[in-house]
Design a protein around this motif. Structure first.
Motif, PDB file in Angstrom:
ATOM      1  N   ASP A 148       0.685  -1.187  -0.042  1.00 15.23           N
ATOM      2  CA  ASP A 148       0.180   0.047   0.083  1.00 15.23           C
ATOM      3  C   ASP A 148       0.929   1.029   0.129  1.00 15.23           C
ATOM      4  OD1 ASP A 148      -2.667  -1.135   0.574  1.00 15.23           O
ATOM      5  OD2 ASP A 148      -1.606  -2.056   2.175  1.00 15.23           O
ATOM      6  N   LEU A 149       2.261   1.128   0.422  1.00 12.88           N
ATOM      7  CA  LEU A 149       3.075   2.391   0.387  1.00 12.88           C
ATOM      8  C   LEU A 149       4.423   1.538   0.432  1.00 12.88           C
ATOM      9  CD1 LEU A 149       2.806   5.468   1.013  1.00 12.88           C
ATOM     10  CD2 LEU A 149       3.548   4.923   3.384  1.00 12.88           C
ATOM     11  N   ALA A 150       5.345   2.211  -0.139  1.00  8.33           N
ATOM     12  CA  ALA A 150       6.537   1.916  -0.374  1.00  8.33           C
ATOM     13  C   ALA A 150       7.379   3.163   0.165  1.00  8.33           C
ATOM     14  CB  ALA A 150       7.163   1.516  -1.543  1.00  8.33           C
ATOM     15  N   LEU A 151       8.629   3.026   1.048  1.00 11.68           N
ATOM     16  CA  LEU A 151       9.427   4.090   1.505  1.00 11.68           C
ATOM     17  C   LEU A 151      10.595   4.050   0.964  1.00 11.68           C
ATOM     18  CD1 LEU A 151       8.149   3.952   5.243  1.00 11.68           C
ATOM     19  CD2 LEU A 151       7.390   5.547   3.218  1.00 11.68           C
ATOM     20  N   ILE A 152      11.123   4.809  -0.073  1.00 17.15           N
ATOM     21  CA  ILE A 152      12.418   4.328  -0.808  1.00 17.15           C
ATOM     22  C   ILE A 152      13.219   5.636  -1.207  1.00 17.15           C
ATOM     23  CG2 ILE A 152      11.276   2.434  -2.078  1.00 17.15           C
ATOM     24  CD1 ILE A 152      10.791   4.509  -4.419  1.00 17.15           C
ATOM     25  N   ILE A 273      29.056  13.248   1.158  1.00 15.62           N
ATOM     26  CA  ILE A 273      27.990  12.208   0.450  1.00 15.62           C
ATOM     27  C   ILE A 273      26.868  13.001   0.552  1.00 15.62           C
ATOM     28  CG2 ILE A 273      26.949  10.082   0.831  1.00 15.62           C
ATOM     29  CD1 ILE A 273      29.042   9.251   2.635  1.00 15.62           C
ATOM     30  N   VAL A 274      26.269  13.020  -0.736  1.00 13.44           N
ATOM     31  CA  VAL A 274      24.769  13.708  -1.087  1.00 13.44           C
ATOM     32  C   VAL A 274      24.006  13.168  -0.012  1.00 13.44           C
ATOM     33  CG1 VAL A 274      23.423  14.226  -2.458  1.00 13.44           C
ATOM     34  CG2 VAL A 274      25.684  14.385  -3.445  1.00 13.44           C
ATOM     35  N   PRO A 275      23.040  13.656   0.881  1.00 10.89           N
ATOM     36  CA  PRO A 275      21.944  13.038   1.684  1.00 10.89           C
ATOM     37  C   PRO A 275      20.979  12.192   0.718  1.00 10.89           C
ATOM     38  CG  PRO A 275      22.487  15.459   2.393  1.00 10.89           C
ATOM     39  CD  PRO A 275      23.377  15.337   0.891  1.00 10.89           C
ATOM     40  N   ALA A 276      20.716  11.215   1.215  1.00 16.13           N
ATOM     41  CA  ALA A 276      19.622  10.354   0.638  1.00 16.13           C
ATOM     42  C   ALA A 276      18.296  10.838   1.051  1.00 16.13           C
ATOM     43  CB  ALA A 276      19.565   9.016   1.149  1.00 16.13           C
ATOM     44  N   ARG A 277      17.736  11.144  -0.115  1.00 16.89           N
ATOM     45  CA  ARG A 277      16.086  11.872  -0.161  1.00 16.89           C
ATOM     46  C   ARG A 277      15.024  10.677  -0.047  1.00 16.89           C
ATOM     47  NH1 ARG A 277      15.144  16.048  -4.580  1.00 16.89           N
ATOM     48  NH2 ARG A 277      16.376  17.313  -3.082  1.00 16.89           N
ATOM     49  N   ILE A 278      14.592  10.560   1.042  1.00 15.10           N
ATOM     50  CA  ILE A 278      13.468   9.445   0.990  1.00 15.10           C
ATOM     51  C   ILE A 278      12.131  10.002   0.700  1.00 15.10           C
ATOM     52  CG2 ILE A 278      12.665   7.722   2.603  1.00 15.10           C
ATOM     53  CD1 ILE A 278      15.591   7.425   2.007  1.00 15.10           C
ATOM     54  N   VAL A 279      11.465   9.156  -0.089  1.00 17.82           N
ATOM     55  CA  VAL A 279       9.876   9.582  -0.437  1.00 17.82           C
ATOM     56  C   VAL A 279       9.154   8.300  -0.116  1.00 17.82           C
ATOM     57  CG1 VAL A 279      10.634  10.936  -2.513  1.00 17.82           C
ATOM     58  CG2 VAL A 279      10.216   8.628  -2.875  1.00 17.82           C
ATOM     59  N   ALA A 280       7.842   8.594  -0.250  1.00 17.27           N
ATOM     60  CA  ALA A 280       6.587   7.705   0.158  1.00 17.27           C
ATOM     61  C   ALA A 280       6.203   7.566  -1.232  1.00 17.27           C
ATOM     62  CB  ALA A 280       5.868   8.030   1.238  1.00 17.27           C
ATOM     63  N   ILE A 281       6.008   6.282  -1.779  1.00 12.05           N
ATOM     64  CA  ILE A 281       5.203   6.206  -3.125  1.00 12.05           C
ATOM     65  C   ILE A 281       4.119   5.135  -2.873  1.00 12.05           C
ATOM     66  CG2 ILE A 281       7.127   6.533  -4.398  1.00 12.05           C
ATOM     67  CD1 ILE A 281       7.450   3.590  -5.026  1.00 12.05           C
ATOM     68  N   TRP A 282       2.982   5.335  -3.687  1.00 10.93           N
ATOM     69  CA  TRP A 282       2.007   4.363  -3.500  1.00 10.93           C
ATOM     70  C   TRP A 282       1.074   4.516  -5.149  1.00 10.93           C
ATOM     71  CZ3 TRP A 282       2.196   9.381  -1.253  1.00 10.93           C
ATOM     72  CH2 TRP A 282       1.083  10.285  -1.495  1.00 10.93           C
ATOM     73  N   PRO A 290     -10.428   5.343   1.729  1.00 11.17           N
ATOM     74  CA  PRO A 290     -10.344   5.999   3.056  1.00 11.17           C
ATOM     75  C   PRO A 290      -9.311   5.688   4.219  1.00 11.17           C
ATOM     76  CG  PRO A 290     -12.759   5.592   2.557  1.00 11.17           C
ATOM     77  CD  PRO A 290     -11.726   4.674   1.460  1.00 11.17           C
ATOM     78  N   MET A 291      -9.270   4.306   4.311  1.00  7.23           N
ATOM     79  CA  MET A 291      -8.466   3.658   5.289  1.00  7.23           C
ATOM     80  C   MET A 291      -6.957   3.834   4.890  1.00  7.23           C
ATOM     81  SD  MET A 291      -7.868  -0.317   6.465  1.00  7.23           S
ATOM     82  CE  MET A 291      -6.443  -0.382   5.614  1.00  7.23           C
ATOM     83  N   ALA A 292      -6.678   3.634   3.620  1.00  6.62           N
ATOM     84  CA  ALA A 292      -5.121   3.916   3.186  1.00  6.62           C
ATOM     85  C   ALA A 292      -4.901   5.326   3.159  1.00  6.62           C
ATOM     86  CB  ALA A 292      -4.989   3.439   1.707  1.00  6.62           C
ATOM     87  N   SER A 293      -5.804   6.123   2.842  1.00  7.46           N
ATOM     88  CA  SER A 293      -5.415   7.659   3.077  1.00  7.46           C
ATOM     89  C   SER A 293      -5.173   8.058   4.605  1.00  7.46           C
ATOM     90  CB  SER A 293      -6.551   8.481   2.421  1.00  7.46           C
ATOM     91  OG  SER A 293      -6.312   9.825   2.721  1.00  7.46           O
ATOM     92  N   TRP A 294      -6.052   7.648   5.151  1.00  5.54           N
ATOM     93  CA  TRP A 294      -5.882   7.683   7.037  1.00  5.54           C
ATOM     94  C   TRP A 294      -4.502   7.147   7.342  1.00  5.54           C
ATOM     95  CZ3 TRP A 294      -5.258   4.757  11.363  1.00  5.54           C
ATOM     96  CH2 TRP A 294      -5.426   5.726  12.686  1.00  5.54           C
ATOM     97  N   VAL A 295      -4.263   5.923   7.045  1.00  2.01           N
ATOM     98  CA  VAL A 295      -2.723   5.446   7.471  1.00  2.01           C
ATOM     99  C   VAL A 295      -1.762   5.992   6.631  1.00  2.01           C
ATOM    100  CG1 VAL A 295      -1.654   3.376   7.694  1.00  2.01           C
ATOM    101  CG2 VAL A 295      -4.149   3.165   7.735  1.00  2.01           C
ATOM    102  N   ARG A 296      -1.760   6.461   5.663  1.00  2.00           N
ATOM    103  CA  ARG A 296      -0.724   7.156   4.978  1.00  2.00           C
ATOM    104  C   ARG A 296      -0.393   8.621   5.963  1.00  2.00           C
ATOM    105  NH1 ARG A 296      -3.026   6.054   0.036  1.00  2.00           N
ATOM    106  NH2 ARG A 296      -3.957   7.861  -0.294  1.00  2.00           N
ATOM    107  N   ASP A 297      -1.426   9.268   6.239  1.00  2.87           N
ATOM    108  CA  ASP A 297      -1.401  10.271   6.940  1.00  2.87           C
ATOM    109  C   ASP A 297      -0.578  10.301   8.202  1.00  2.87           C
ATOM    110  OD1 ASP A 297      -2.458  11.992   4.711  1.00  2.87           O
ATOM    111  OD2 ASP A 297      -4.609  12.162   5.529  1.00  2.87           O
ATOM    112  N   GLN A 298      -1.111   8.949   8.956  1.00  2.05           N
ATOM    113  CA  GLN A 298      -0.538   8.762  10.013  1.00  2.05           C
ATOM    114  C   GLN A 298       1.036   8.516   9.974  1.00  2.05           C
ATOM    115  OE1 GLN A 298      -2.559   9.480  12.730  1.00  2.05           O
ATOM    116  NE2 GLN A 298      -3.830   9.651  10.912  1.00  2.05           N
ATOM    117  N   ILE A 299       1.403   7.852   8.997  1.00  8.22           N
ATOM    118  CA  ILE A 299       2.943   7.641   8.824  1.00  8.22           C
ATOM    119  C   ILE A 299       3.533   8.817   8.274  1.00  8.22           C
ATOM    120  CG2 ILE A 299       4.408   6.402   6.986  1.00  8.22           C
ATOM    121  CD1 ILE A 299       2.361   4.211   7.000  1.00  8.22           C
ATOM    122  N   PHE A 300       3.049   9.653   7.572  1.00 11.42           N
ATOM    123  CA  PHE A 300       3.796  10.995   7.341  1.00 11.42           C
ATOM    124  C   PHE A 300       3.985  11.846   8.358  1.00 11.42           C
ATOM    125  CE2 PHE A 300       1.264  10.790   2.906  1.00 11.42           C
ATOM    126  CZ  PHE A 300       2.187   9.647   2.470  1.00 11.42           C
TER     127      PHE A 300
END
Length: 312
Positions: A148-152, A273-282, A290-300
């Motif tokens: 549902d979400l990848a942090l990369i 060393i260039v800092p790594a920029r971490i992004v969330a993708i979905w 609704p549930m996925a959106s809510w959980v994403r917001d909690q993670i962010f």
């Protein structure tokens, strides 16, 4: 089975009996009579060609076939519930379902404990899963692993992916406090480059590669290091450093979290060393879930403290 004439309401009965292990409790869950549930099971056995349950004392034990479809059946009901639930009526306290996160074990330390606490308090029936990323192609984690979400680390993304920048992470050098090769170098100081290159390193690499960002940065200043070991998890890297004279480059946030408990000292690397920029993708298809959106917001929200530098 003729799916065109199959009564899908029977699957609600099967799901309830799988959850409760009893026709009486399943009837209470569904607001039906116990004979109605038993009759539905009889029809299901005929339609699916399987006994579905065998009695063991006071419980109904699912057959291998019934057990094999238990999780998938529950997930399909969750998807239907989310599909038919208007976003404005979403209540995390009443929600149930699964949210799968694909990420390195960096997030096992820096996200999952806080997420577990928050879900337990606000959405106790929402289950979170942390799974590893697909090696060499992290974006495929959303497809291949059904995440549902990848942090990369930030990368080029296909059009069907949504992205949110989370934080940037600098790299630091860690060594155990009793490592004789760091004697005389103050905590937080720059580790001299000759000493850095002469020492043996343990490298985080899910793919088992012997080179990473740090090696490219070293090559730009005409130097190289000695990589003695690779590990697919950051926790293993930090554990090896804490129990040996190997050193490692790791994300600064992780080092700050674990250094005290593992008896580590932290130093600045002797090159840029260039800092790594971490992004969330979905996947864009889950934008309105609704549930996925809510959980994403909690993670962010939980990851905001990691953003020690502005993440554009």
């Amino acid at each position: 089975m003729n799916f065109a004439t199959f009564d899908l309401n029977l699957l609600r009965v099967l799901d309830a009996v799988l959850r409760e292990g009893s026709t009486v409790k399943a009837a209470e869950r569904l607001g039906l009579s116990q004979p109605a549930v038993s009759n539905a099971l009889s029809r299901l056995r005929h339609a699916l060609g399987d006994e579905l349950f065998v009695r063991h004392g006071n419980r109904l034990v699912p057959t291998d076939y019934a057990a094999s479809i238990r999780e998938g059946l529950g997930e399909e009901f969750n998807r239907l519930e989310h599909l038919l639930t208007p976003p404005e009526s979403f209540d995390p306290a009443l929600a149930s379902g699964r949210f799968k996160i694909a990420a390195s074990d960096f997030f096992a330390e820096l996200l999952m404990p806080a997420l577990g606490d928050r879900l337990n308090r606000t959405a106790p029936n929402v289950r979170a899963q942390l799974v590893e990323l697909v090696p060499d192609d992290y974006v495929r984690s959303v497809e291949q692993y059904g995440a549902d979400l990848a942090l990369i680390p930030d990368t080029d993304l296909p059009a069907w992916i949504n992205r949110k920048a989370l934080f940037r992470s600098s790299f630091v050098v860690i060594a155990r406090a009793t490592n004789p090769r760091i004697a005389g170098v103050p905590q937080g100081a720059e580790l001299p480059i000759d000493r850095f290159c002469a020492m043996s390193h343990v490298l985080f690499s899910p793919e088992g590669k012997f080179a990473a960002m740090g090696d490219s940065a070293l090559a730009r200043v005409g130097r190289q290091r000695q990589v003695a070991m690779t590990l697919p998890v950051f926790s293993g890297v930090c554990r090896v450093v804490s129990e040996s004279d190997l050193i490692a480059l790791v994300p600064e946030q992780l080092a700050n979290r674990l250094a005290s408990g593992l008896g580590l000292k932290i130093f600045r690397p002797p090159f840029e060393i260039v800092p790594a920029r971490i992004v969330a993708i979905w996947h864009r298809r889950s934008d309105a879930n609704p549930m996925a959106s809510w959980v994403r917001d909690q993670i962010f929200d939980l990851l905001k403290p990691l953003d020690t530098m502005a993440a554009p």
